[in-house]
Design a protein around this motif. Structure first.
Motif, short mmCIF file in Angstrom:
data_model
loop_
_atom_site.label_atom_id
_atom_site.label_comp_id
_atom_site.label_asym_id
_atom_site.label_seq_id
_atom_site.Cartn_x
_atom_site.Cartn_y
_atom_site.Cartn_z
N SER A 219 4.67 15.00 -3.36
CA SER A 219 3.71 14.37 -3.91
C SER A 219 2.80 14.20 -2.63
CB SER A 219 3.76 13.04 -4.56
OG SER A 219 4.71 13.37 -5.59
N LYS B 96 -0.62 11.68 -16.79
CA LYS B 96 -0.46 12.18 -15.42
C LYS B 96 -1.52 11.26 -14.53
CE LYS B 96 1.03 16.96 -16.01
NZ LYS B 96 0.94 18.66 -15.75
N GLU C 112 -0.84 4.34 -10.90
CA GLU C 112 0.26 3.69 -10.57
C GLU C 112 0.96 3.66 -9.21
OE1 GLU C 112 2.76 4.02 -14.11
OE2 GLU C 112 1.83 2.45 -15.19
N GLU C 113 1.15 5.07 -9.12
CA GLU C 113 1.97 5.57 -7.66
C GLU C 113 0.98 5.78 -6.42
OE1 GLU C 113 5.03 5.29 -7.92
OE2 GLU C 113 5.18 5.01 -10.05
N ARG C 114 -0.17 5.77 -6.82
CA ARG C 114 -1.10 6.29 -5.68
C ARG C 114 -0.74 7.54 -4.90
NH1 ARG C 114 -6.24 4.20 -6.79
NH2 ARG C 114 -5.69 2.08 -7.93
N GLU C 115 -0.42 8.40 -5.65
CA GLU C 115 -0.03 9.67 -5.20
C GLU C 115 -0.23 10.78 -6.37
OE1 GLU C 115 4.20 9.30 -3.96
OE2 GLU C 115 4.97 9.77 -5.91
N ARG D 15 0.21 7.91 -13.92
CA ARG D 15 1.02 8.02 -12.85
C ARG D 15 0.12 7.96 -11.23
NH1 ARG D 15 6.07 9.26 -11.51
NH2 ARG D 15 6.42 10.46 -9.66
N PRO E 241 0.10 11.11 -0.94
CA PRO E 241 -0.39 9.83 -1.06
C PRO E 241 -1.88 10.21 -1.26
CG PRO E 241 1.06 10.06 0.74
CD PRO E 241 0.89 11.42 0.23
#
Length: 555
Positions: free
Chosen positions: A375, A357, A363-366, A360, A377
């Motif tokens: 989600s 987790k 990587e996603e910045r959320e 993630r 940001p």
């Protein structure tokens, strides 16, 4: 008798006697208008001024336009080729001024006679005192400690070279400015021994450790050998981000340089090193030096919180996410650190599920709170820390390799305390200052023997262990005493200066003292603990201390 006013000042331009208007401010230093007195003291010559406003020596005087003196006659008081003061006659009207002008030589002879009487009295006092003033002056000036001599009105009369060096001031500057010394902590005069004082020097302030000794009508402010490297300034300037990173060893200087280079980058940093090396202190320094310094610094110890609780702490949750959840939900630490820095201590103890987790998020910045479908940001910088070997953990499938590379963009290795040559002594003094302030006790000294013993120790607990030890020592050292080798815990072994040849106790030529020394030494070698040694020998610990000192043994 002369129908004139008189004034007497000492060599430091302090008025010690006077008539008329000069009788109101005895014991006070003259202001900048004392040009004539300075001239007499420096030249050691008499001076007569019959036209005060036109005499060259009066030019530039700050009181020139408002001066009420119409004439002046001053004579130096000489003792052993030193000017120790000035006796003067002053006129305040034309009639008195004419009296001085018409009787200059008569008044000079008379005042010189008065000054000689003063010299005779001073000489007799020195003779009766067996020249103790001179002895004490030489003693103070040659002491290793800084010393200030003050009168009963707290005016500084003298400072020895060591004191001037600590205060970063010259002797001439010290004579011209007002000095005030006040204890840092209110204690109702119950503390005895060295303590921290705020020394105000004009507009500047210094934090000085010392204690007062009252002798007759004088005070000696005796400064401790070690002074904390702390200055107090009027400007409320922000502290350096490295102010809590104590160390000047080569490894620490290289580390500080590297931190200054990478602090402003948004890239993740992984701090590795043994437990107790101060990883969070370095993480805070990086945050303070970064562009995010005005935002939140959020820290969490991944090893101290159970897995289920750690997940909700990091990611937060919405209303009704699980049984026992707060009705309003909760913002997680990742969201709380938005635009700031998130410090994950002991990241190696995070479960594989949470690692996925967290990857993630990076990587996603959320971040998605527990129980939510949406989600949020986030803009965070991750600083993580560990004392574990990631290569072994990755090989054992205990840590995700992809997360490791995400976290280890910028690796920082903190050296163990035993690898930081010269830093232990700096840290000891830092912790002495910090813990003595926190406890509210006086700042203790520490012997060189203790410092040598601490330098020789291997410090498995690193800086945390050193801090705890110093806090323990500050608590048990008697007020006003130095921290001696006897106060160290028994696991500190002090090397012997020389080896003592073995002697048989059965030897008829062995003295009782030698037998006692051998017996104590044998117990020390077997037990290694002072309390156990004292118990086996049937003596008290205090008695054992005396015998250890007597025979130069250590335990």
């Amino acid at each position: 008798m002369l129908q004139l006013d008189a004034e007497v000042v000492d060599a430091d331009l302090v008025r010690i006697a006077g008539t008329g208007p000069y009788n109101k401010s005895l014991g006070k230093k003259l202001n900048n208008s004392s040009r004539i007195f300075r001239y007499i003291i420096e030249t050691k010559q008499s001076k007569v001024v019959v036209k005060t406003r036109s005499d060259p020596i009066c030019e530039g005087c700050s009181n020139h336009d408002n001066c009420r003196e119409t004439a002046f006659l001053g004579v130096p008081i000489m003792l052993d080729d030193r000017c120790i003061g000035v006796v003067s006659l002053v006129a305040f009207n034309q009639e008195s001024g004419d009296r001085i002008k018409n009787n200059i030589q008569l008044f000079l002879d008379y005042i010189e006679h008065i000054s000689q009487l003063v010299v005779i009295k001073v000489s007799e006092a020195k003779k009766n005192g067996s020249n103790l003033d001179e002895v004490f002056s030489n003693l103070i000036n040659n002491m290793d400690q800084g010393v200030l001599v003050l009168d009963d009105a707290n005016r500084v009369l003298h400072g020895n070279p060591q004191a001037l060096d600590i205060l970063n001031i010259s002797h001439s500057e010290l004579a011209l400015i007002e000095v005030n010394i006040q204890p840092l902590l209110p204690h109702n005069n119950k503390l005895k021994g060295p303590e921290q004082h705020i020394v105000t020097l004009g507009e500047c302030q210094e934090l000085v450790v010392g204690q007062f000794h009252v002798i007759a009508n004088k005070q000696l402010f005796l400064m401790s050998f070690h002074q904390p490297n702390t200055s107090i300034t009027a400007d409320d300037t922000p502290a350096s981000p490295f102010s809590n990173i104590i160390g000047e060893s080569n490894k620490m200087l290289q580390l500080k340089t590297l931190i200054a280079r990478v602090a402003k980058s948004p890239s993740s940093i992984l701090i590795s090193g043994e437990s107790g090396t101060g990883k969070e202190v370095f993480a805070q320094a990086i945050h303070k030096y970064s562009d995010r310094s005005e935002q939140n610094f959020v820290a969490i110890n991944c090893a101290a919180i159970p897995e289920q609780l750690l997940e909700s702490e990091l990611f937060g949750y919405v209303k009704g996410a699980f049984t026992g959840a707060l009705t309003k939900g909760k913002v997680g630490l990742i969201q709380a650190a938005n635009n700031g820095t998130l410090f994950l201590d002991e990241i190696g103890d995070m479960s594989m599920t949470l690692q996925s987790k967290l990857l993630r998020v990076l990587e996603e910045r959320e971040v998605m709170p527990l129980g939510s479908n949406a989600s949020t940001p986030v803009n965070i910088r991750i600083i993580s820390a560990t004392n574990r070997n990631f290569a072994e953990m990755i090989a054992a499938n205990e840590f995700r390799e992809d997360l490791y590379y995400r976290l280890n963009v910028i690796p920082l290795y903190l050296p163990a305390l035993r690898e930081r040559e010269g830093d232990i002594e700096l840290l000891v003094y830092y912790f002495l200052d910090r813990h003595s302030q926190a406890i509210g006790t006086c700042y203790p000294g520490i012997t060189e023997e203790v410092i040598n013993s601490l330098n020789a120790y291997h410090w498995p607990g690193n800086i945390r262990e050193l801090s705890n030890l110093v806090e323990y020592l500050v608590n048990i050292v008697p007020s006003g005493d130095q921290i001696d080798i006897d106060l160290l815990p028994p696991y500190f072994d002090t090397p012997q200066e020389s080896c003592t040849p073995m002697v048989s106790i059965n030897d008829d030529n062995v003295s009782l003292e030698e037998m006692e020394r051998i017996k104590i030494e044998d117990s020390i070698n077997r037990l290694g603990n002072r309390k156990l040694v004292a118990k086996e020998l049937g003596i008290g610990v205090a008695t054992l201390y005396r015998k250890l000192k007597k025979y130069r043994l250590s335990c």
